[in-house]
Design a protein around this motif. Structure first.
Motif, PDB file in Angstrom:
ATOM      1  N   GLU A 106      23.602  35.779  43.438  1.00  9.57           N
ATOM      2  CA  GLU A 106      24.198  37.039  42.972  1.00  9.57           C
ATOM      3  C   GLU A 106      25.426  36.706  42.139  1.00  9.57           C
ATOM      4  OE1 GLU A 106      24.927  41.303  44.914  1.00  9.57           O
ATOM      5  OE2 GLU A 106      26.322  39.790  45.647  1.00  9.57           O
ATOM      6  N   VAL A 107      25.413  37.190  40.914  1.00  7.32           N
ATOM      7  CA  VAL A 107      26.512  36.893  39.987  1.00  7.32           C
ATOM      8  C   VAL A 107      27.345  38.152  39.793  1.00  7.32           C
ATOM      9  CG1 VAL A 107      27.097  36.210  37.632  1.00  7.32           C
ATOM     10  CG2 VAL A 107      25.161  35.134  38.804  1.00  7.32           C
ATOM     11  N   THR A 108      28.631  37.992  39.973  1.00  8.04           N
ATOM     12  CA  THR A 108      29.566  39.091  39.707  1.00  8.04           C
ATOM     13  C   THR A 108      30.577  38.602  38.679  1.00  8.04           C
ATOM     14  OG1 THR A 108      29.331  39.771  42.008  1.00  8.04           O
ATOM     15  CG2 THR A 108      31.166  40.733  40.758  1.00  8.04           C
ATOM     16  N   ILE A 109      30.751  39.414  37.664  1.00 13.72           N
ATOM     17  CA  ILE A 109      31.724  39.042  36.619  1.00 13.72           C
ATOM     18  C   ILE A 109      32.786  40.128  36.556  1.00 13.72           C
ATOM     19  CG2 ILE A 109      32.058  38.588  34.164  1.00 13.72           C
ATOM     20  CD1 ILE A 109      29.121  37.655  34.105  1.00 13.72           C
ATOM     21  N   VAL A 110      34.025  39.693  36.631  1.00 12.21           N
ATOM     22  CA  VAL A 110      35.131  40.634  36.481  1.00 12.21           C
ATOM     23  C   VAL A 110      35.952  40.225  35.259  1.00 12.21           C
ATOM     24  CG1 VAL A 110      35.287  41.182  38.945  1.00 12.21           C
ATOM     25  CG2 VAL A 110      36.630  39.289  38.011  1.00 12.21           C
ATOM     26  N   GLY A 111      36.652  41.178  34.696  1.00 13.05           N
ATOM     27  CA  GLY A 111      37.480  40.887  33.525  1.00 13.05           C
ATOM     28  C   GLY A 111      38.148  42.145  33.029  1.00 13.05           C
ATOM     29  N   LYS A 112      38.771  42.002  31.880  1.00 14.08           N
ATOM     30  CA  LYS A 112      39.457  43.154  31.282  1.00 14.08           C
ATOM     31  C   LYS A 112      38.685  43.603  30.055  1.00 14.08           C
ATOM     32  CE  LYS A 112      44.004  41.481  32.726  1.00 14.08           C
ATOM     33  NZ  LYS A 112      45.265  40.857  32.284  1.00 14.08           N
ATOM     34  N   GLU A 113      38.412  44.890  29.992  1.00 12.23           N
ATOM     35  CA  GLU A 113      37.658  45.405  28.847  1.00 12.23           C
ATOM     36  C   GLU A 113      38.495  45.353  27.575  1.00 12.23           C
ATOM     37  OE1 GLU A 113      35.716  49.130  29.132  1.00 12.23           O
ATOM     38  OE2 GLU A 113      34.292  48.436  30.648  1.00 12.23           O
TER      39      GLU A 113
END
Lengths: 190, 635
Positions: free
Chosen positions: B529-536
């Motif tokens: 399971e891949v989760t990617i977080v960041g700033k739009e």
């Protein structure tokens, strides 16, 4: 070291003949034949390079024996597998320059080449060696033993050309037995 | 425009031009095999470069002098071996042939491939010792597939330096060339070049009906350039019929290179000019027809993949560096001359953008770059992709500023600052036109609205993407590792991926996507399971308006690589200058094939002569050249 008669008369015709002959041999090989392939005058082979180096060593040794400080480096074991490079070519040409500078520039000496890729380059190198050799013989032939001349005596220089005892001192009677006087005069023997 | 001799130009002034020629060379090879092949040779001479044996670069092999028998011909052509830095020598074996030209230990060159290739090749072309004129008289070619010996071809009695070996080459990952007998004794074996496959050359006699060469270029890069080729060849003998197992059809593969050249008989010789470098894109041989049709495109054919690596750069990047990023990622074919297959104008060095390239094809990325730079993008006949500014100007360029001339002064018109038309020697006039050029007027231009963009990074870190990736194969075993490309729904920066059910071993983050390499954790799950977080990354748009006239149409330019007002103004002015030339001229003439798109030529109309910027044309050939084209009257 023995003097080997140099080749000084290569021509463009020799080169053209070589190219034609090489192509003829190739065709024979492609047709299943096995021609006898000899070394051609229009090409530089290991034999030629060994002769040039050997004659250079001969001249330098001769001169050193007379007290000239000639410094040359020679290699006389070239084979068809060898890969002479720019350093070797420069060394061979510089050897001739070294002899010329330390000894004498004979009359009629050709300009020395920068490289060794044309028949005239090789002719110039071998011609230079031949002229050194002739001059050396003239010089040695003109030597007079002490006590054989005196002050005020009239005589011409050079007195003679030909063999010196120095050139023969390494030989035995067996070596020169059967040689003609002319051959002894102009070519020495090992 | 291609440069030609004075004789060529004089020929074009004749009512009946001399005999013309078209030649098409099609390389029957597998482009992928050709690019991935690695040559291996042991026991080579110290000055040998065996890697060059399969290089696409055309090399003049240096004729180094060695003491092999009679090789050092004293004709001045040989080069003395340097002590280091040996230049082009290609393969030179270390073992000398025996007196009977055989070898005690046969020289061997192996061509190795990273995988088994199943494409058909019609054989090999081997160029032997082009420096000294020797060749292998007897040699053997053996194919291997995964270590198992396949077909073998023994060639005996060869007597040429360039040997074309006819042999069906299929299912191979290793090709071994063993030299059994050389053409001269006491010499090293040498191979200058091994060409996988063969070439077919079609002359004008082989062409059947259709031959068209099309060029389309927009000076503003508002659309992609296109250079294409269509031709038909005689197929009476069904050589190109896909059902003919002994025919040529099985050797045809997309992207095989095609070189075209055009010629005219000038005096007793034929003068040739390049016609173009193309890549085969399609072919067919109608079962009820007598000919086979071929289509080919330019190098843009290789740029249809999506560019994933766009990155937001707050400090900016020059458009040249950006274009190089795209070009390097495109995996373009190697050129024969070893040069990179592109030419980028130096002005691109001074134009910057902060914007990330969007998820579009590589070719479209380059088009955006060219457009933002105010440049034209085109592929020239040598196959180079060019991005460079084209001197575009309107009829206003001929205006003289008041005070710079006076009554009674004589000068020659036009006085264009960009082009001295006196030197334009390509004319379409009554002499070589099939009909008078047609003129169409575009609508008047009122203004050009150029959008420019600014970017803001959201302060909030949030989830950009979440998804599952299967780690097991269909047989239930685990993949050793998987590489996934993930596209974000919105552009984002400062992205970080976390993986559960596997281990993230490598990650590359871009603004619109990322590439992750994951190894499975077999004790945990069959899925990662891949989760990617960041700033739009938020985009805002502003518009610069460049006025052109009182009334008419508004032309919009929306290019996200334009990120400054000054750049938007520059592009707007360029668009205005170009579009204010409203006359679109169509031509139908006896074409001189040296013409290229973006050339400026002179076109005669009923009232005089006008300069024309050629934007598209098609040259057809059916024993003679004929052209149809369009351009913008810039006079």
């Amino acid at each position: 070291m023995r003097w080997i008669v140099p080749v000084v008369d290569r021509t463009l015709r020799d080169v053209q003949d070589a190219l034609t002959q090489i192509e003829r041999w190739r065709t024979q090989v492609a047709n299943g034949q096995t021609p006898t392939v000899t070394e051609l005058k229009g090409c530089l082979n290991a034999t030629d390079l060994n002769r040039i180096e050997s004659n250079t060593r001969y001249i330098s040794e001769y001169l050193r024996a007379y007290g000239y400080q000639i410094n040359v480096i020679t290699k006389v074991d070239w084979t068809d597998e060898s890969l002479p490079n720019a350093a070797d070519v420069n060394r061979i040409i510089n050897n001739i320059k070294e002899i010329r500078n330390k000894y004498y520039e004979p009359a009629g000496m050709p300009s020395l080449p920068q490289t060794m890729v044309s028949f005239s380059d090789i002719n110039a190198i071998e011609q230079s060696l031949l002229l050194f050799r002739e001059m050396l013989l003239d010089m040695a032939g003109a030597f007079r033993r002490s006590g054989t001349f005196r002050c005020g005596q009239g005589m011409k220089f050079p007195m003679s050309t030909g063999i010196t005892w120095f050139a023969l001192e390494d030989l035995t009677w067996g070596d020169i037995e059967g040689e003609s006087w002319e051959r002894l005069m102009f070519y020495d023997l090992e | 425009m291609q440069s030609v001799s004075a004789g060529w130009k004089e020929n074009q002034q004749k009512t009946v031009v001399s005999e013309s020629f078209v030649e098409i060379q099609l390389g029957l090879t597998d482009p992928e095999a050709e690019e991935s092949v690695v040559p291996i040779a042991i026991d080579v001479a110290p000055f040998s470069h065996p890697d060059q044996v399969v290089s696409r670069e055309i090399r003049n092999i240096t004729p180094y002098a060695t003491l092999e028998r009679n090789l050092w011909v004293l004709d001045g052509s040989k080069k003395i071996l340097p002590t280091t830095n040996f230049v082009d020598t290609s393969y030179v074996g270390n073992v000398l042939s025996n007196s009977d030209c055989t070898f005690t230990s046969n020289p061997v060159v192996e061509l190795t491939f990273p995988r088994v290739f199943n494409s058909y090749l019609p054989g090999l072309i081997i160029v032997w010792d082009m420096a000294h004129g020797d060749y292998a008289v007897d040699f053997k070619i053996t194919l291997y597939k995964e270590g198992v010996k396949g077909s073998e071809k023994l060639v005996t009695g060869n007597d040429t330096i360039r040997t074309v070996v006819d042999m069906d080459i299929v299912e191979y990952d290793r090709i071994v060339i063993e030299i059994l007998k050389w053409s001269s004794p006491r010499r090293r074996a040498r191979i200058a070049r091994i060409h996988l496959g063969q070439n077919i050359t079609y002359g004008k006699g082989d062409l059947f009906g259709t031959f068209t060469h099309t060029q389309e270029v927009d000076p503003l890069s508002a659309k992609l350039p296109k250079m294409s080729l269509k031709f038909s060849v005689n197929n009476v003998d069904d050589s190109y019929n896909p059902y003919n197992q002994t025919g040529i059809s099985k050797y045809l593969i997309e992207r095989q290179e095609i070189q075209v050249r055009y010629g005219y008989r000038i005096g007793s010789d034929v003068e040739w000019i390049p016609g173009g470098t193309f890549y085969l894109s399609g072919w067919d041989a109608p079962q009820n027809g007598l000919y086979a049709n071929f289509e080919a495109r330019d190098i843009l054919e290789f740029m249809n993949g999506i560019f994933m690596k766009g990155v937001y750069r707050p400090n900016g990047i020059s458009l040249k560096a950006l274009a190089e990023e795209v070009l390097l990622d495109a995996g373009l074919p190697e050129r024969k001359d070893g040069l990179p297959p592109w030419k980028l104008h130096e002005s691109l060095d001074d134009i910057y953008t902060v914007a990330p390239l969007p998820l579009v094809r590589h070719s479209e990325c380059l088009q955006m770059i060219a457009n933002a730079a105010g440049c034209a993008m085109y592929v020239d006949r040598e196959g180079f992709l060019n991005i460079e500014p084209i001197g575009v100007f309107s009829s206003e360029a001929y205006f003289r500023i008041s005070g710079t001339f006076h009554a009674g002064q004589s000068f020659v018109l036009p006085k264009s600052p960009d082009t001295n038309w006196v030197w334009v020697d390509y004319r379409v006039d009554d002499f070589n036109s099939y009909k008078r050029p047609e003129v169409a007027l575009t609508k008047p231009l009122k203004q050009v609205d150029v959008s420019y963009y600014s970017f803001v990074v959201d302060a909030e870190v949030k989830e950009i993407y979440k998804g599952l990736f299967r780690l097991i194969r269909e047989d239930g075993s685990f993949e050793p590792s998987i590489t996934v490309q993930i596209t974000y729904p919105n552009p984002a920066v400062e992205t970080v991926a976390t993986v559960s059910g596997g281990t993230l071993v490598n990650a590359r983050y871009y603004t619109n996507s990322c590439e992750l390499e994951i190894t499975p954790d077999i004790t945990l799950s069959n899925y990662a399971e891949v989760t990617i977080v960041g700033k739009e990354l938020k985009t805002s748009e502003a518009i610069v308006t460049v006025l052109a006239g009182e009334q008419g149409e508004t032309q919009s330019v929306k290019n996200k690589l334009i990120t400054s007002q000054s750049r938007a103004t520059a592009v707007g002015n360029l668009v205005k200058e170009y579009l204010k030339n409203r006359r679109i001229v169509s031509l139908d003439w006896r074409a001189d094939p040296r013409l290229d798109a973006l050339d400026r030529i002179l076109v005669r109309n009923k009232f005089g002569v006008s300069p024309l910027l050629v934007t598209e044309f098609t040259i057809s050939y059916n024993g003679a050249f004929k052209g149809k084209g369009r351009g913008r009257d810039v006079g």
